[in-house]
Design an enzyme around this catalytic site. Sequence first.
Site, short mmCIF file in Angstrom:
data_model
loop_
_atom_site.label_atom_id
_atom_site.label_comp_id
_atom_site.label_asym_id
_atom_site.label_seq_id
_atom_site.Cartn_x
_atom_site.Cartn_y
_atom_site.Cartn_z
N CYS A 198 4.51 2.00 11.05
CA CYS A 198 5.19 3.70 10.24
C CYS A 198 5.32 4.77 11.02
CB CYS A 198 4.21 3.80 8.90
SG CYS A 198 4.42 1.71 7.78
N HIS A 214 -1.18 -8.27 2.78
CA HIS A 214 -1.06 -8.47 4.64
C HIS A 214 -1.57 -7.55 5.24
CE1 HIS A 214 1.13 -4.85 6.46
NE2 HIS A 214 0.70 -4.54 5.03
N ALA A 235 1.03 -0.84 0.22
CA ALA A 235 0.14 -0.07 0.32
C ALA A 235 1.00 1.30 -0.29
CB ALA A 235 -0.92 -0.25 1.05
N SER A 241 -3.99 -3.56 0.60
CA SER A 241 -2.50 -4.53 0.82
C SER A 241 -2.89 -5.78 2.15
CB SER A 241 -1.79 -2.69 1.79
OG SER A 241 -0.79 -3.66 2.08
N THR A 248 8.74 -7.27 -13.78
CA THR A 248 8.54 -8.70 -13.70
C THR A 248 6.95 -8.59 -12.87
OG1 THR A 248 10.70 -9.24 -13.76
CG2 THR A 248 9.07 -11.20 -13.81
#
Length: 389
Positions: A320, A198, A69, A196, A234
């Site tokens: 964060c 997770h 995210a 996100s 990729t």
Amino acid sequence: MIYLDYSANTPPDPAVLETFIKTEQAYIGNPNSTHCAGQAAQAEMARATDSIAGLLGVSPAEIIYTSGASEANNLAVKGIAYASRHAGRHIISTALEHSSVGGPLSVLQQQGYEIDLADIRSDGTVDLEQLRTLLRDDTVLVAVCAVDSELGTIQPIREIAAILKDFPNCRLHVDATQAVGKTPLVPECADTMSISPHKFYGLNGSGLLLKKKGLAIEPLIHGGASTTIYRSGTPALALAVSAEKALRLALAQQESRVSHVRALNRMLREALSMYPAVRLNSPEHAVPHILNLSVQGVKGTAFQQALSRHGVCVSVKSACSADGMPSKAVLAVSRDRKNALSSWRISLSHLTTQAELEEFLRIFDLCCRTLAVQAASARTGILPAGGQR
């Protein structure tokens, strides 16, 4: 250990892990390669993307895979701002946003963009009337989270989108990181939306940015084939398939999971409200997974560390955020700096048990008593028996 920090990270569902391993083993080709192994991987990538699009009610072409995210938020905020600079350099956001939104806004401000923060009402929601007054003809972006990560407040995204219809140059970015599996998503209302896995029992290192068809944004990563021109690299097939699995499980089980968490939230609110020094900062209408509180006279970091010594994991602000500063979200709602410095967050899951919360409450009570004695000793200069300076 009692883990009560599910808003920071969730353990991967065993079915998601199994999906990841099987996909990694079954598809060894690069999805962009033209040989048979690459074609098989490309077909599976297309299947996963179609499935995710169906689950979210968007077009497959509107899905951009990212590393998480934080990258998705940066891509949306910077990408829209740079692509729209001919129309204006004014952006509106809030004090509730995650640092992966606030960070790029600070960078844009240094580059000459003008940033305004909309007021937050006492119930934790954006002040829509004040937002109207901030909007201008040169406003190119409004960035608002769907669910605040610190308080759990659900923002009125539909109403915000309706207001922006009168401003054709303005785009709406919604950080939905904390919303998936907790409250209905409204991707149709946003120009871009970040997700996100997770946060809903998927894997770290993967993310999604939903971008409306026809909206041009400037990419952050250039060079190298991918699934889209907006994000080179990729394609990570196993992560994409795992994200699909996690999303499918989260949406299918949302009702039962939320019901379980809501009962736990009520239990916590009732127990914690018995303490005169405790202030519950999360509003009643917040998602039940997040409960933010303050203990008067005790810094949030001190209480977090005291709980951690007993094996209880909670957060001070989002994972964060910078240390040593008051919670911007709690400060915006309470207008009380001391309260914001004392705040910390419990975040619950369908995996949380009543027995865990009963043990947490026992440890909470113990920490309250210990920290109260320490605070009194610090004020008087008298140490408890056996205490050392």
